[in-house]
Design an enzyme around this catalytic site. Structure first.
Site, PDB file in Angstrom:
ATOM      1  N   ASP A  98       0.860  -1.186   0.000  1.00 56.86           N
ATOM      2  CA  ASP A  98       0.000   0.000   0.000  1.00 56.86           C
ATOM      3  C   ASP A  98       0.899   1.241   0.000  1.00 56.86           C
ATOM      4  OD1 ASP A  98      -3.255   0.020   1.457  1.00 56.86           O
ATOM      5  OD2 ASP A  98      -2.296   1.660   0.340  1.00 56.86           O
ATOM      6  N   ASP A 201      -2.812   4.893  -2.312  1.00 55.76           N
ATOM      7  CA  ASP A 201      -3.791   5.372  -1.336  1.00 55.76           C
ATOM      8  C   ASP A 201      -4.142   6.847  -1.553  1.00 55.76           C
ATOM      9  OD1 ASP A 201      -5.030   4.972   1.469  1.00 55.76           O
ATOM     10  OD2 ASP A 201      -3.842   6.801   1.682  1.00 55.76           O
ATOM     11  N   GLU A 258      -6.438   4.330  -5.927  1.00 53.78           N
ATOM     12  CA  GLU A 258      -7.668   4.620  -5.204  1.00 53.78           C
ATOM     13  C   GLU A 258      -8.091   6.009  -5.653  1.00 53.78           C
ATOM     14  OE1 GLU A 258      -7.609   5.780  -1.108  1.00 53.78           O
ATOM     15  OE2 GLU A 258      -9.483   4.755  -0.702  1.00 53.78           O
ATOM     16  N   HIS A 330     -11.460  -2.482   2.986  1.00 55.34           N
ATOM     17  CA  HIS A 330     -11.280  -2.213   4.426  1.00 55.34           C
ATOM     18  C   HIS A 330     -11.916  -0.898   4.869  1.00 55.34           C
ATOM     19  CE1 HIS A 330      -8.356   0.208   2.419  1.00 55.34           C
ATOM     20  NE2 HIS A 330      -8.150   0.867   3.535  1.00 55.34           N
ATOM     21  N   ASP A 331     -12.388  -0.116   3.879  1.00 57.32           N
ATOM     22  CA  ASP A 331     -13.024   1.175   4.202  1.00 57.32           C
ATOM     23  C   ASP A 331     -14.541   1.084   4.124  1.00 57.32           C
ATOM     24  OD1 ASP A 331     -10.589   3.143   2.371  1.00 57.32           O
ATOM     25  OD2 ASP A 331     -10.673   2.595   4.498  1.00 57.32           O
TER      26      ASP A 331
END
Ligand code: TEU
Ligand code: CA
Length: 558
Positions: A98, A201, A258, A330-331
């Protein structure tokens, strides 16, 4: 379209803190992941994306990095990671890290040095502004986690710094070429270690609209959603092109961004042939209930909304590039709990949802636990039960919008990111087999009903269906259709039906009856062979196909 090594791959996102604890401290770790590599390899996983495991105070669960070049001891050592990379390679699995470079942690040495000398070299790695008590702040942007995006610089009453996320996540100043150079050096250091690439990210936040100014106030807090500024920020392409040139392209590395709110005209720049990234996530459906936290009646995502949204998202990038497809991460809350009515959650409906997204064009990502049909928490009694730094603002916003405490807790239950962060449910035993001691976050109480162990040898389980789905998508006989074939939505005028062709050397139809009710449909082509279905004895010999509730069928057609 130029063929790339990642096109026919299946990716799996691991949230290390909640995946598997190998040393009994209640926190998932790298050795726990290594323990499960054979499981992942057998499932058919080719790429593993690890949420951050770098040194961090975990204010935002590792998305606040205090040392980009070291592994946080809670997760293990650099030797453990080297072992994971090597063991992954032995199984044909690439490790994707990440990349969190919109901000670092306030415990990073750069920020500590910036506090010592705000005007100095490291001070210029951040957005630090002069400030006098009582004077207006440089701008009224709201942090993603609520409150102002400005915080006093530690040790300086006359200085403030920008953080669009948590105050422990100071934004890095990408306008500074010396900062960018440090970022690229770090990326290449990791690529030299043999990782397969990066998930990037929050990258749309690196370009701010400057000079700082206020945007229309949109809530009682007198602040403005950061998206209002981002709408006006131009020029991110210079940074992203430079980053791609200086790093990813030198290694043929897989990079997935993202990215939110990108404009149609920008798509070729982001994921086209010479795009900034190899791919970007399709977040189109995750916006469908974004305002649900402010609407007391709640927002129901209908099957038609879901279908029309994903179809539009994929048509939009057709001939341009690859999306990476998800139903959760995960969000986000668990996909099955978000898109399927609670009363209609079943092994069958979960398989249907899996089948719809999995055979779309692009790269499918499975989020840990999705393959066994893990669900949202059924009950949240207090904020203290949960952990995520985003929960407080989520709860307070609901109260601000007139929700009762009980209703605000229900908003948390439906939307908290912790729904995706409860420990992986390996077994029906203590702590769901995740750890021998108290896990850092509660285990979903439904672990006795939903766990891998009970599904592994059940050929009719959600897990077994994912395995068949993955095998189908990776079957060389269908690569030309499922990986490189065309995408043709059909029967879009039929309510709650999700139906599309994937055409290459073979013509494949995907049919999903996204409702409890049975319906009959007619295709313009005749089914010759059922490749996968979530129920037995589907009769495809008649011209009219009789679908039962939540039927899902993939078939070859003539
Ligand atoms: O999320 C970026 C982001 O903007 C959205 O996911 C959303 O605004 C966020 O989840 C707040 O609710 C990335 C990571 O995926 C997320 O886990 C981090 O909290 C965030 O960046 C900061 O690094
Ligand atoms: Ca551990």
């Amino acid at each position: 379209m130029e063929r790339k090594w990642w096109h026919n791959k299946v990716a799996y996102q691991i949230y290390p803190k909640s995946f598997k604890d190998s040393n009994g401290d209640g926190i998932g770790d790298i050795q726990g992941i290594i323990e499960k590599l054979d499981y992942l390899s057998d499932l058919g996983v080719d790429i593993i994306w690890l949420s951050p495991i770098y040194c961090s105070p975990l204010a935002d669960q590792g998305y606040d990095i205090s040392d980009y070049y070291n592994i946080d001891p809670r997760f293990g050592t650099m030797d453990d990671l080297d072992e994971l990379i090597a063991e992954g390679k032995k199984r044909g699995i690439g490790i994707v890290m990440d990349l969190v470079v919109n901000h670092c942690s306030d415990e990073h040495i750069w920020f500590k040095k910036a506090c010592e000398d705000p005007e100095g070299h490291y001070g210029k790695f951040f957005y630090i502004e002069d400030y006098k008590d009582g004077e207006p702040l440089p701008c009224n942007w709201r942090s993603y986690f609520g409150g102002s995006c400005w915080e006093k610089l530690p040790g300086h009453d006359d200085k403030i710094y920008l953080h669009v996320f948590h105050k422990k996540q100071p934004d890095l100043n990408w306008e500074n070429p010396l900062l960018r150079k440090e970022v690229y050096k770090m990326i290449n250091w990791w690529l030299d270690k043999g990782i397969a690439g990066f998930r990037i990210d929050a990258i749309i936040n690196i370009k701010k609209k400057l000079p700082f100014k206020n945007y229309p106030v949109d809530r009682d807090d007198g602040l403005s959603d950061i998206g209002n500024m981002l709408e006006e920020a131009t020029g991110i392409g210079e940074f992203l092109t430079e980053m791609a040139e200086e790093t990813f392209r030198k290694y043929d590395a897989f990079s997935v961004g993202e990215v939110f709110n990108e404009k149609d005209s920008e798509l070729p720049l982001f994921i086209g042939k010479r795009g900034y990234f190899s791919s970007m996530f399709d977040f189109s459906t995750s916006g469908l209930d974004l305002n649900d936290r402010f609407t007391k009646g709640g927002i129901t995502i209908t099957p038609n909304d879901y279908r029309d949204t994903i179809f539009k998202a994929h048509k939009r990038v057709e001939g341009i590039g690859y999306l990476s497809n998800i139903i959760e991460n995960h969000d986000e809350p668990r996909g099955v709990s978000r898109y399927i009515p609670a009363s209609e959650l079943s092994s069958k409906s979960k398989k249907m949802l899996a089948g719809i997204y999995f055979l779309l064009p692009g790269i499918p990502f499975i989020y840990q636990g999705q393959e066994i049909g893990m669900e949202n928490l059924a009950q949240v009694d207090s904020l203290d039960q949960l952990d995520d730094c985003a929960n407080t603002d989520l709860y307070n916003t609901a109260i601000e919008f007139g929700f009762t405490e009980k209703e605000a807790l229900e908003v948390l239950r439906k939307h908290s990111r912790d729904n995706a962060r409860t420990p992986f449910q390996w077994t029906g035993n203590t702590n769901a087999g995740f750890s021998t001691s108290q896990p850092w976050l509660l285990v979903n109480p439904n672990y006795k009903e939903i766990n891998l162990e009970s599904q592994l040898s059940d050929s009719d389980s959600v897990y077994s269906f994912y395995k068949k789905l993955i095998a189908l998508r990776k079957n060389p006989e269908y690569e030309d259709s499922l990986i490189y074939g065309s995408f043709e939505p059909i029967l879009t005028d039929v309510d709650n039906l999700v139906c599309y062709y994937r055409k290459g050397t073979k013509k494949i139809v995907v049919i999903a009856n996204f409702q409890n009710k049975g319906i009959s449909i007619k295709l313009d082509s005749k089914i010759s062979k059922v490749l996968l279905a979530n129920r037995d004895n589907f009769d495809y010999t008649n011209e009219k196909l009789n679908l039962l509730g939540y039927d899902y069928i993939v078939a070859e057609v003539l």
